[in-house]
Scaffold this active site. Structure first.
Site, PDB file in Angstrom:
ATOM      1  N   ARG A  70     -33.843  17.472  13.861  1.00  0.00           N
ATOM      2  CA  ARG A  70     -35.191  18.381  14.329  1.00  0.00           C
ATOM      3  C   ARG A  70     -34.047  19.054  15.565  1.00  0.00           C
ATOM      4  NH1 ARG A  70     -38.910  16.519  18.876  1.00  0.00           N
ATOM      5  NH2 ARG A  70     -40.819  17.305  18.033  1.00  0.00           N
ATOM      6  N   ARG A 108     -52.663  24.064  27.067  1.00  0.00           N
ATOM      7  CA  ARG A 108     -51.637  23.837  28.601  1.00  0.00           C
ATOM      8  C   ARG A 108     -52.663  24.640  29.600  1.00  0.00           C
ATOM      9  NH1 ARG A 108     -47.302  21.159  27.322  1.00  0.00           N
ATOM     10  NH2 ARG A 108     -46.317  21.317  25.639  1.00  0.00           N
ATOM     11  N   LYS A 146     -48.025  17.090  10.856  1.00  0.00           N
ATOM     12  CA  LYS A 146     -48.577  16.093  11.898  1.00  0.00           C
ATOM     13  C   LYS A 146     -49.629  16.097  12.505  1.00  0.00           C
ATOM     14  CE  LYS A 146     -44.882  16.926  14.982  1.00  0.00           C
ATOM     15  NZ  LYS A 146     -45.048  18.552  16.217  1.00  0.00           N
ATOM     16  N   THR A 168     -42.297   9.580  17.991  1.00  0.00           N
ATOM     17  CA  THR A 168     -43.214   9.333  19.550  1.00  0.00           C
ATOM     18  C   THR A 168     -42.599   8.355  19.880  1.00  0.00           C
ATOM     19  OG1 THR A 168     -45.021  11.067  19.262  1.00  0.00           O
ATOM     20  CG2 THR A 168     -44.696  10.598  21.314  1.00  0.00           C
TER      21      THR A 168
END
Length: 480
Positions: free
Chosen positions: A33, A74, A221, A279
């Site tokens: 990845r 963020r 995802k 994850t």
């Protein structure tokens, strides 16, 4: 013992040494990845080029998956780098605040429309749920909150809304540039972050294939509540589903994560698509040479549920033990696979109507394989689609994808229980074809003389989707 579940590992500084990368490949790495959230284009080019050189030297085809950053919402920055928030104190978020003007009273947000997506009473989760805020009121772009659970909060931490509902589009301008880079680097898979619906998947596919000229498969995802609510339409639109448990766990609530993960794996396999579980698979191995018992159970459960692959992130990108963690996952997967029923459900797709000939052949092969003492399945394949359909049925019988195409070899590397074999048909004599294939199988100890194998092929070599026959053959070095 062959491992059926595949291993995806993220490249980074910890794996930049070619010798380390070589050892990771030898330890069982199947797919790498490239995380577009970190590093620049030159770093990504260097890592992909090095991977291909090291893989070629090792005699392996390793797939490359680019992972788009997506609209991760963020915080901006604090004047002092971080603050400490106390339970019960007032704290604001404001997209108009300067980039570095945050303090203990409030901080800027790098998403202009956050105030439009929240209302009094909503719960915002910062830093993967470490900090919890309750929205009290709104005035313009300023969101006034009360700290429910405080702690240290530093620059650029992520923001999630409990229950989902943030409207940021899945693809940003940065992502669009990285899609072009993914096409340039001929990446085999492209992962789209924060997918909301099938339209996000379709847009990414158009940008990669039609606009940029790439050929990679699209990975959706699942990390938003909205995506879970329309999972079937997303599975239909995508080639691969990734259960991205970080943000997904924050939005859903951790108590719902495991059940949701199991449902997504089940749904994806039922719809004949590929699924990755990701994850914190073995996060403790960032700094420890061995996993925790909880991590072993976590990986084992995903394997026993039927995931095609498990993915490592920081463990191999920045961790101290990138080789050891691959070995640990390899060992745990093999152990878990011993406790999965060897034979698939005989009712799998029993009531379906097959629309493709190669699909029907694949189902017939797996039904036969699960009711006979067959040691291997041999598929002459152009695109790998036949082996994908086969691999959706649980079986301990290895599926060998004999293909002349490097891209197909890399692609099937992510399919559970499928193993690519470089092979080109050199003549039209069918008996000689079988002899050539048996020579490879015997030389590599894939089967033994006298074993039964199931063989699939098409009448037309070089034509995608032409698989139309199945044959049961006894392996012999001098096949007649």
């Amino acid at each position: 013992m062959l491992r059926r579940t595949k291993i995806v590992a993220t490249l980074g500084p910890a794996s930049d040494d070619p010798d380390v990368l070589r050892q990771m490949i030898n330890a069982g790495l199947d797919v790498v990845r490239i995380n577009f959230s970190h590093g620049d284009a030159d770093e990504h080019r260097m890592r992909v080029q090095q991977l291909r050189e090291v893989a070629k030297a090792a005699g392996r085809e390793i797939a490359v998956m680019g992972d788009l950053q997506g609209p991760k919402i963020r915080l901006k920055r604090f004047k002092e780098g971080k603050v400490n928030l106390d339970d019960g104190q007032a704290f604001f978020l404001d997209s108009k605040l300067g980039k570095s003007d945050g303090d203990a009273t409030g901080v800027g947000v790098a998403y202009d429309d956050l105030h439009k997506d929240v209302a009094p009473g909503d719960v915002l989760l910062l830093d993967d749920g470490q900090i919890t805020l309750r929205v009290e009121s709104l005035k313009g772009t300023r969101i006034s909150t009360t700290v429910v659970y405080g702690g240290d909060l530093s620059d650029h931490k992520g923001i999630n809304k409990q229950g989902g509902g943030l409207s940021a589009p899945a693809l940003t301008d940065v992502d669009r540039n990285n899609i072009k880079l993914a096409a340039e680097l001929e990446m085999d898979f492209l992962a789209v972050s924060f997918v909301r619906n099938a339209a996000d998947v379709t847009e990414a596919r158009i940008l990669l294939h039609a606009a940029a000229g790439g050929y990679g498969r699209i990975v959706a995802k699942i990390e938003r509540t909205e995506a879970v609510e329309c999972i079937d339409e997303i599975v239909k639109a995508a080639d691969v589903i990734m259960v991205a448990r970080g943000d997904l766990g924050v939005e859903l609530g951790y108590e719902h994560l495991t059940g949701t993960q199991k449902n997504i794996i089940r749904s994806t396999r039922r719809m004949n698509k590929v699924v990755i579980t990701a994850t914190q698979m073995m996060e403790s191995m960032i700094s420890s040479p061995t996993p925790t018992r909880a991590e072993v159970s976590d990986v084992s459960n995903a394997v026993m549920d039927g995931t095609d692959a498990v993915m490592l992130s920081a463990e191999t990108a920045i961790g101290e033990y990138p080789i050891e963690v691959i070995k640990a996952v390899d060992s745990v997967c093999k152990g878990a696979e011993q406790h999965v029923l060897a034979k698939g459900r005989t009712t799998h797709r029993l009531d379906d109507v097959f629309t493709e000939v190669d699909e029907a052949i694949a189902m017939a092969v797996m039904y036969t394989a699960n009711h006979m003492d067959v040691k291997a399945i041999i598929a002459l394949t152009e695109s790998g689609s036949t082996t994908l359909w086969m691999s959706r049925i649980r079986s301990d019988i290895p599926i060998y994808a004999f293909t002349p195409h490097a891209a197909t070899s890399r692609r099937v590397n992510i399919y559970r229980g499928v193993y690519p074999v470089d092979f080109k048909i050199e003549h039209e004599d069918v008996q000689q074809l079988y002899r050539d294939i048996f020579a490879i199988l015997l030389a590599e100890d894939m089967v033994a003389e006298g074993d039964l194998v199931l063989f699939t092929k098409g009448d037309l070599s070089g034509v995608k989707g032409s698989t139309n026959s199945m044959k049961i053959i006894e392996v012999t070095a001098n096949y007649q």
